[in-house]
Write a protein that holds these residues in place. Structure first.
Motif, PDB file in Angstrom:
ATOM      1  N   UNK A 126       0.863  -1.249  -0.031  1.00  0.00           N
ATOM      2  CA  UNK A 126       0.118   0.022  -0.089  1.00  0.00           C
ATOM      3  C   UNK A 126       0.859   1.228   0.096  1.00  0.00           C
ATOM      4  N   UNK A 127       2.060   1.209   0.206  1.00  0.00           N
ATOM      5  CA  UNK A 127       3.175   2.076   0.039  1.00  0.00           C
ATOM      6  C   UNK A 127       3.882   2.651  -0.916  1.00  0.00           C
ATOM      7  N   UNK A 128       4.473   3.565  -0.708  1.00  0.00           N
ATOM      8  CA  UNK A 128       5.707   3.778  -1.867  1.00  0.00           C
ATOM      9  C   UNK A 128       6.795   2.854  -1.823  1.00  0.00           C
ATOM     10  N   UNK A 129       7.177   2.487  -2.869  1.00  0.00           N
ATOM     11  CA  UNK A 129       8.175   1.606  -3.205  1.00  0.00           C
ATOM     12  C   UNK A 129       9.689   2.209  -3.046  1.00  0.00           C
ATOM     13  N   UNK A 130       9.640   3.473  -2.591  1.00  0.00           N
ATOM     14  CA  UNK A 130      11.107   4.063  -2.304  1.00  0.00           C
ATOM     15  C   UNK A 130      10.988   4.559  -0.981  1.00  0.00           C
ATOM     16  N   UNK A 131      12.103   5.169  -0.551  1.00  0.00           N
ATOM     17  CA  UNK A 131      12.307   5.857   0.662  1.00  0.00           C
ATOM     18  C   UNK A 131      12.496   5.112   2.009  1.00  0.00           C
ATOM     19  N   UNK A 132      12.545   6.069   3.085  1.00  0.00           N
ATOM     20  CA  UNK A 132      12.954   5.586   4.334  1.00  0.00           C
ATOM     21  C   UNK A 132      11.679   4.464   4.808  1.00  0.00           C
ATOM     22  N   UNK A 133      10.485   4.691   4.589  1.00  0.00           N
ATOM     23  CA  UNK A 133       9.290   3.638   4.988  1.00  0.00           C
ATOM     24  C   UNK A 133       9.659   2.501   4.249  1.00  0.00           C
ATOM     25  N   UNK A 134       9.892   2.410   3.001  1.00  0.00           N
ATOM     26  CA  UNK A 134       9.760   1.057   2.261  1.00  0.00           C
ATOM     27  C   UNK A 134      11.146   0.388   2.651  1.00  0.00           C
ATOM     28  N   UNK A 135      12.395   1.215   3.283  1.00  0.00           N
ATOM     29  CA  UNK A 135      13.416   0.431   3.990  1.00  0.00           C
ATOM     30  C   UNK A 135      12.883  -0.111   5.136  1.00  0.00           C
ATOM     31  N   UNK A 136      12.020   0.448   5.963  1.00  0.00           N
ATOM     32  CA  UNK A 136      11.867  -0.033   7.202  1.00  0.00           C
ATOM     33  C   UNK A 136      10.910  -1.251   7.258  1.00  0.00           C
ATOM     34  N   UNK A 137       9.894  -1.167   5.898  1.00  0.00           N
ATOM     35  CA  UNK A 137       9.017  -2.327   5.631  1.00  0.00           C
ATOM     36  C   UNK A 137      10.008  -3.911   5.357  1.00  0.00           C
ATOM     37  N   UNK A 138      11.005  -3.395   4.500  1.00  0.00           N
ATOM     38  CA  UNK A 138      11.729  -4.587   4.122  1.00  0.00           C
ATOM     39  C   UNK A 138      12.576  -5.060   5.208  1.00  0.00           C
ATOM     40  N   UNK A 139      13.182  -4.162   6.070  1.00  0.00           N
ATOM     41  CA  UNK A 139      14.300  -4.519   6.996  1.00  0.00           C
ATOM     42  C   UNK A 139      13.261  -5.468   8.114  1.00  0.00           C
ATOM     43  N   UNK A 140      12.032  -5.011   8.413  1.00  0.00           N
ATOM     44  CA  UNK A 140      11.205  -5.839   9.321  1.00  0.00           C
ATOM     45  C   UNK A 140      11.005  -7.026   8.724  1.00  0.00           C
ATOM     46  N   UNK A 141      10.776  -7.207   7.427  1.00  0.00           N
ATOM     47  CA  UNK A 141      10.560  -8.679   6.980  1.00  0.00           C
ATOM     48  C   UNK A 141      12.075  -9.612   6.943  1.00  0.00           C
ATOM     49  N   UNK A 142      13.008  -8.856   6.737  1.00  0.00           N
ATOM     50  CA  UNK A 142      14.299  -9.320   7.177  1.00  0.00           C
ATOM     51  C   UNK A 142      14.410  -9.865   8.426  1.00  0.00           C
ATOM     52  N   UNK A 153      13.900 -21.737   3.090  1.00  0.00           N
ATOM     53  CA  UNK A 153      14.771 -21.250   1.843  1.00  0.00           C
ATOM     54  C   UNK A 153      14.111 -21.370   0.658  1.00  0.00           C
ATOM     55  N   UNK A 154      12.986 -20.705   0.705  1.00  0.00           N
ATOM     56  CA  UNK A 154      12.102 -20.541  -0.851  1.00  0.00           C
ATOM     57  C   UNK A 154      12.754 -19.374  -1.312  1.00  0.00           C
ATOM     58  N   UNK A 155      12.884 -19.597  -2.580  1.00  0.00           N
ATOM     59  CA  UNK A 155      13.379 -18.530  -3.383  1.00  0.00           C
ATOM     60  C   UNK A 155      12.597 -17.345  -3.346  1.00  0.00           C
ATOM     61  N   UNK A 156      13.163 -16.080  -3.144  1.00  0.00           N
ATOM     62  CA  UNK A 156      12.415 -14.896  -2.862  1.00  0.00           C
ATOM     63  C   UNK A 156      12.069 -14.769  -1.499  1.00  0.00           C
ATOM     64  N   UNK A 157      12.327 -15.530  -0.815  1.00  0.00           N
ATOM     65  CA  UNK A 157      11.632 -15.304   0.837  1.00  0.00           C
ATOM     66  C   UNK A 157      13.074 -15.560   1.886  1.00  0.00           C
ATOM     67  N   UNK A 158      14.110 -15.105   1.374  1.00  0.00           N
ATOM     68  CA  UNK A 158      15.176 -15.247   2.066  1.00  0.00           C
ATOM     69  C   UNK A 158      15.491 -14.044   3.001  1.00  0.00           C
ATOM     70  N   UNK A 159      16.027 -14.045   4.007  1.00  0.00           N
ATOM     71  CA  UNK A 159      16.778 -12.599   4.592  1.00  0.00           C
ATOM     72  C   UNK A 159      17.417 -11.988   3.575  1.00  0.00           C
ATOM     73  N   UNK A 160      18.386 -12.571   2.627  1.00  0.00           N
ATOM     74  CA  UNK A 160      19.069 -11.714   1.811  1.00  0.00           C
ATOM     75  C   UNK A 160      18.162 -11.015   0.709  1.00  0.00           C
ATOM     76  N   UNK A 161      17.116 -11.860   0.357  1.00  0.00           N
ATOM     77  CA  UNK A 161      16.069 -11.542  -0.652  1.00  0.00           C
ATOM     78  C   UNK A 161      15.596  -9.813  -0.227  1.00  0.00           C
ATOM     79  N   UNK A 162      15.229  -9.997   1.150  1.00  0.00           N
ATOM     80  CA  UNK A 162      14.667  -8.935   1.933  1.00  0.00           C
ATOM     81  C   UNK A 162      15.482  -7.646   2.027  1.00  0.00           C
ATOM     82  N   UNK A 163      16.571  -8.192   2.231  1.00  0.00           N
ATOM     83  CA  UNK A 163      17.653  -6.939   2.477  1.00  0.00           C
ATOM     84  C   UNK A 163      18.249  -6.284   1.054  1.00  0.00           C
ATOM     85  N   UNK A 164      17.864  -6.985  -0.180  1.00  0.00           N
ATOM     86  CA  UNK A 164      18.069  -6.577  -1.632  1.00  0.00           C
ATOM     87  C   UNK A 164      17.032  -5.565  -1.868  1.00  0.00           C
TER      88      UNK A 164
END
Length: 177
Positions: A126-142, A153-164
């Motif tokens: 629901x949010x922007x795909x860029x910026x600080x809030x986007x990074x917080x979303x993905x770091x939460x997932x990581x 170990x599902x492709x696209x569902x790893x910690x490394x994928x979330x950090x990318x």
């Protein structure tokens, strides 16, 4: 007296003894996560650089009051009450990505990893795909993926994928002339 009655009673007694002996499956291992440190890392990942585009929406005053209540409750260690305040705010504005992110972080603080990931993913949707809030979303997932007792170990569902994905959220602001 009927000779079958004692046999029925005997069978019922045997069944109740067997039922009492049955064991429940063991509880899944508790997530091993330092929730406060994880939330600090998430918020640090969301720090905005002065050269970065960061759009902030106008907020509803009632929702803002609930967010401030949740922040105060979190600071005093009352995480469950902070969750309740954020849930109330989400009833008023269920599509606010910043509010969804705050709810994800509150879920982490009460060690509800599934809710933390679910709210962070809703924020991404629901949010922007860029910026600080986007990074917080993905770091939460990581952070959630890293804390799972058995990492997927599902492709696209790893910690490394979330950090990318988190790193891809950083976009420079357009040049000003």
């Amino acid at each position: 007296m009927n000779p079958r009655i004692p046999r029925i009673v005997l069978h019922a007694l045997a069944l109740s003894v067997l039922a009492a002996c049955s064991s429940t499956p063991p509880a899944p291992p508790a997530p091993s996560i330092d929730a406060v440190a994880a939330v600090a890392a998430i918020r640090a990942a969301g720090g905005a650089a002065s050269t970065e585009l960061d759009v902030q929406p106008i907020r509803d005053p009632q929702v803002e009051d609930l967010r401030e209540d949740a922040e105060r409750l979190e600071q005093s260690g009352q995480y469950a009450q902070a969750v309740a305040a954020l849930d109330q705010a989400l009833q008023l504005n269920p599509d606010d990505p910043a509010l969804l992110q705050e709810r994800a972080e509150a879920a982490l603080l009460v060690k509800d990893l599934a809710a933390a990931e679910r709210f962070a993913k809703l924020g991404v949707e629901r949010g922007s795909k860029v910026g600080p809030l986007c990074r917080r979303h993905w770091e939460t997932i990581a952070q959630v993926r890293q804390a799972r007792p058995v990492p997927l170990e599902v492709p696209g569902e790893t910690v490394a994928d979330a950090r990318r994905e988190r790193d891809a959220c950083t976009v420079a602001a357009p040049p000003r002339y």
